[in-house]
Design an enzyme around this catalytic site. Structure first.
Site, PDB file in Angstrom:
ATOM      1  N   GLY A  82      36.403  41.035  35.867  1.00  0.00           N
ATOM      2  CA  GLY A  82      36.774  39.720  36.366  1.00  0.00           C
ATOM      3  C   GLY A  82      37.333  38.810  35.293  1.00  0.00           C
ATOM      4  O   GLY A  82      38.024  39.257  34.380  1.00  0.00           O
ATOM      5  N   SER A  83      37.018  37.553  35.369  1.00  0.00           N
ATOM      6  CA  SER A  83      37.587  36.558  34.462  1.00  0.00           C
ATOM      7  C   SER A  83      37.001  36.594  33.059  1.00  0.00           C
ATOM      8  O   SER A  83      37.478  35.873  32.195  1.00  0.00           O
ATOM      9  CB  SER A  83      37.391  35.159  35.048  1.00  0.00           C
ATOM     10  OG  SER A  83      38.173  35.008  36.198  1.00  0.00           O
TER      11      SER A  83
END
Length: 132
Positions: free
Chosen positions: A88-89
């Site tokens: 993810g981020s």
């Protein structure tokens, strides 16, 4: 876009484990490292409701791998060395951490001098980068 509270918790957990590991290896060797990572990971997982975690540490030239909990609550499949986790981020956090480390270590790129976080990215890689 900022990491969600769940991702922030996982980042903090990773940082805590990494810091503990450095201190433990310096003071008590690899055996103590294994015990400390095991106890710390289980405590962080319990405190923050994390169902599965994998930790990899290189200490004194040795790679150590630790797997905890389950990869899927639904199936109960355990975390293994082959478990894939969603990044993810947080990949941005890793990139910035590595850049800061490179700056602190005075890493050089193609004899252009030390990496500086104040430089334009085009100085290092993106030759077609046009700042807005």
């Amino acid at each position: 876009m900022y990491p969600t509270p769940k991702i922030q918790t996982r980042l903090v957990a990773a940082a805590v484990l990494a810091t503990l590991s450095c201190d433990v290896v310096a003071s008590g060797g690899i055996e103590k490292l294994d015990r400390t990572v095991d106890a710390s990971a289980k405590a962080v997982m319990a405190e923050h409701g994390i169902h599965g975690m994998a930790v990899a540490i290189t200490a004194q030239g040795q790679q150590r791998f630790f797997d905890f909990g389950v990869a899927s609550k639904k199936t109960g499949q355990p975390v293994t060395r082959n478990t894939l986790f969603e990044v993810g981020s947080i990949s941005k956090t890793f990139a910035v951490t590595l850049a800061a480390y490179a700056q602190a270590q005075g890493t050089r790129h193609k004899a252009q001098g030390k990496l500086s976080l104040n430089d334009s990215p085009s100085r290092y890689y993106l030759t077609t980068f046009k700042p807005s």
